[in-house]
Design a protein around this motif. Structure first.
Motif, short mmCIF file in Angstrom:
data_model
loop_
_atom_site.label_atom_id
_atom_site.label_comp_id
_atom_site.label_asym_id
_atom_site.label_seq_id
_atom_site.Cartn_x
_atom_site.Cartn_y
_atom_site.Cartn_z
N GLN A 54 0.68 -0.62 -0.08
CA GLN A 54 0.24 -0.15 0.03
C GLN A 54 1.00 1.57 -0.24
O GLN A 54 1.67 1.23 1.15
CB GLN A 54 -1.15 0.12 1.03
CG GLN A 54 -2.00 -1.28 1.13
CD GLN A 54 -3.14 -0.52 0.21
OE1 GLN A 54 -3.31 0.31 -0.41
NE2 GLN A 54 -3.21 -1.87 -0.26
N LEU A 55 1.03 2.36 -1.29
CA LEU A 55 1.38 3.47 -1.33
C LEU A 55 0.84 4.32 -0.81
O LEU A 55 -0.61 4.68 -1.47
CB LEU A 55 2.71 3.14 -2.58
CG LEU A 55 3.53 1.95 -2.88
CD1 LEU A 55 3.89 1.64 -3.86
CD2 LEU A 55 4.26 1.94 -1.12
N ASN A 56 1.27 5.76 -0.77
CA ASN A 56 0.70 7.26 -1.14
C ASN A 56 0.64 7.17 -2.54
O ASN A 56 1.43 6.53 -3.18
CB ASN A 56 1.01 7.70 -0.25
CG ASN A 56 2.65 7.89 -0.22
OD1 ASN A 56 3.22 7.90 -1.57
ND2 ASN A 56 3.18 8.38 0.65
N GLU A 57 -0.19 7.99 -2.29
CA GLU A 57 -0.29 8.89 -4.52
C GLU A 57 0.67 9.20 -4.62
O GLU A 57 1.51 8.70 -6.11
CB GLU A 57 -0.84 9.99 -4.17
CG GLU A 57 -1.63 10.30 -5.64
CD GLU A 57 -2.58 11.26 -5.95
OE1 GLU A 57 -2.68 12.06 -6.69
OE2 GLU A 57 -3.31 12.02 -4.39
N THR A 58 1.87 9.80 -3.74
CA THR A 58 3.53 10.44 -4.58
C THR A 58 4.10 9.72 -4.98
O THR A 58 4.79 9.49 -6.13
CB THR A 58 3.81 11.38 -3.33
OG1 THR A 58 3.16 12.32 -2.67
CG2 THR A 58 5.14 11.81 -3.74
N ALA A 59 4.36 8.38 -3.97
CA ALA A 59 4.74 7.09 -4.40
C ALA A 59 4.80 5.95 -4.84
O ALA A 59 5.47 6.25 -6.66
CB ALA A 59 5.28 6.45 -3.06
N SER A 60 3.08 6.20 -5.72
CA SER A 60 2.84 5.66 -6.59
C SER A 60 2.52 6.21 -7.98
O SER A 60 3.42 5.97 -9.01
CB SER A 60 1.46 5.46 -6.96
OG SER A 60 0.80 4.21 -5.65
N THR A 61 2.84 8.24 -7.61
CA THR A 61 3.05 8.88 -8.92
C THR A 61 4.99 8.02 -9.41
O THR A 61 4.71 8.41 -10.88
CB THR A 61 2.73 10.64 -8.21
OG1 THR A 61 1.58 9.94 -8.51
CG2 THR A 61 2.90 10.90 -10.38
N ILE A 62 5.61 8.32 -8.30
CA ILE A 62 6.92 7.71 -9.47
C ILE A 62 7.04 6.58 -9.50
O ILE A 62 8.24 7.05 -10.31
CB ILE A 62 7.88 8.22 -8.00
CG1 ILE A 62 7.84 10.22 -6.82
CG2 ILE A 62 8.99 7.54 -7.83
CD1 ILE A 62 8.05 9.98 -5.90
N LEU A 63 6.74 5.34 -8.93
CA LEU A 63 6.65 4.83 -9.41
C LEU A 63 6.49 4.44 -10.92
O LEU A 63 6.95 3.74 -12.05
CB LEU A 63 5.70 3.89 -8.95
CG LEU A 63 6.98 2.60 -7.00
CD1 LEU A 63 5.84 2.24 -6.69
CD2 LEU A 63 7.97 2.36 -7.61
N ILE A 64 4.82 5.05 -11.34
CA ILE A 64 4.65 4.72 -12.69
C ILE A 64 5.21 5.68 -13.65
O ILE A 64 5.22 5.52 -15.04
CB ILE A 64 2.59 5.76 -13.11
CG1 ILE A 64 2.13 4.76 -11.83
CG2 ILE A 64 3.07 6.01 -14.55
CD1 ILE A 64 0.53 5.45 -11.55
N PHE A 65 6.03 7.01 -13.25
CA PHE A 65 7.41 7.38 -14.23
C PHE A 65 8.95 6.98 -13.99
O PHE A 65 8.54 6.73 -14.86
CB PHE A 65 7.87 9.23 -13.46
CG PHE A 65 9.14 9.71 -13.81
CD1 PHE A 65 8.04 10.02 -14.63
CD2 PHE A 65 9.57 9.52 -12.72
CE1 PHE A 65 9.56 10.99 -15.45
CE2 PHE A 65 10.75 10.31 -14.00
CZ PHE A 65 10.57 10.74 -15.04
#
Length: 276
Positions: free
Chosen positions: A40-51
């Motif tokens: 479970q990740l926060n929104e910022t971490a998820s965005t970084i991983l997508i990038f």
């Protein structure tokens, strides 16, 4: 610059050990990202991983294009099975499924990126190739093993179904019980239960374990070891062939340089004679 000059540059990049190690590091990093996304990740971490995922996909695309451009002919790239394997994985990674209902499938497909380690590490390629080549031979051993399992399962059903129907009630359940015995999962509990009615039933279990755990397992191991040894010999022969080709290329280049020097010397001698 001509295309040949570009191709030579691509070949130097492809054959560079540092570049290969960097590609392996990116593959490991990509696999690590997929593992991180299971938490479970926060929104910022998820965005970084997508990038980062897009960056890795772009890198793999550039890397496969470099390897394709480094070949003398494009079709030479697809003559090798591992190149086709890498190409399919990279192409599948380009399919935009993350924002759709097939996001789970996209993640599972990207997970196969870690399989690219096999194509980059020669020792892993040898192991996988040996396993694939050993499968036909192992199939006959597996067929013989199934026959033994089948015979023992029918005998077990006939003898022990009244003792414990949950373990020997029909053919399917008996096969599962025998698999449990073959993997040594509390098999003594099964044996002692039947020995209360048939004291000599231990013969049934001991002979079955002898065939399944000792004979067939060692036959499987022997086949894999034999094929693995053959693949190692093939790899050594390919390395020796590559070295011989490099030596021949070096000798050819040296001969061309010597011939060029002779031609220049002849021209100089002719020029000196003309002056006289």
């Amino acid at each position: 610059m001509t295309w040949d000059a570009f191709k030579e540059g691509f070949q130097r990049i492809r054959d560079n050990k540092i570049f290969e190690m960097f590609v392996i590091a990116v593959i490991l990093f990509s696999s690590l990202m997929i593992g991180i996304r299971t938490y479970q990740l926060n929104e910022t971490a998820s965005t970084i991983l997508i990038f980062l995922d897009y960056a890795v996909t772009l890198f793999f695309l550039v890397e496969i294009l470099i390897r394709m451009a480094a070949e003398d002919r494009l079709r030479d790239f697809f003559k090798k099975g591992w190149n086709i394997f890498d190409f399919i994985i990279v192409v599948v990674s380009l399919i935009p499924l993350d924002d759709s209902e097939y996001a789970l499938i996209a993640r599972m497909l990207r997970l196969f990126r870690v399989m690219r380690l096999i194509s980059f590490i020669p020792e892993l390629r040898v192991l996988v190739t040996a396993l694939i080549n050993a499968l036909p031979r192992m199939g006959y051993v597996a067929l013989l093993m199934f026959i033994i399992f089948y015979l023992y399962a029918v005998i077990g059903n006939l003898l022990f179904s009244q003792i414990n129907p949950q373990l020997w009630g029909d053919l399917g359940i008996a096969l599962l019980t025998l698999f449990r015995v073959a993997t040594f999962e509390d098999w003594t509990d099964v044996m002692y239960e039947t020995m209360t009615v048939y004291p000599l039933s231990w013969i049934y279990y001991v002979t079955f374990i002898f065939f399944s755990a000792f004979v067939f397992l060692n036959m499987m191991i022997g086949i894999v070891v034999e094929v693995l040894d053959e693949e190692h010999k093939k790899m050594e022969a390919e390395k020796l062939g590559d070295k011989q080709e490099e030596i021949m290329d070096s000798e050819r280049q040296l001969a061309e340089e010597v011939a060029s020097l002779h031609a220049k010397i002849d021209l100089l001698l002719q020029a000196q004679e003309a002056k006289k």
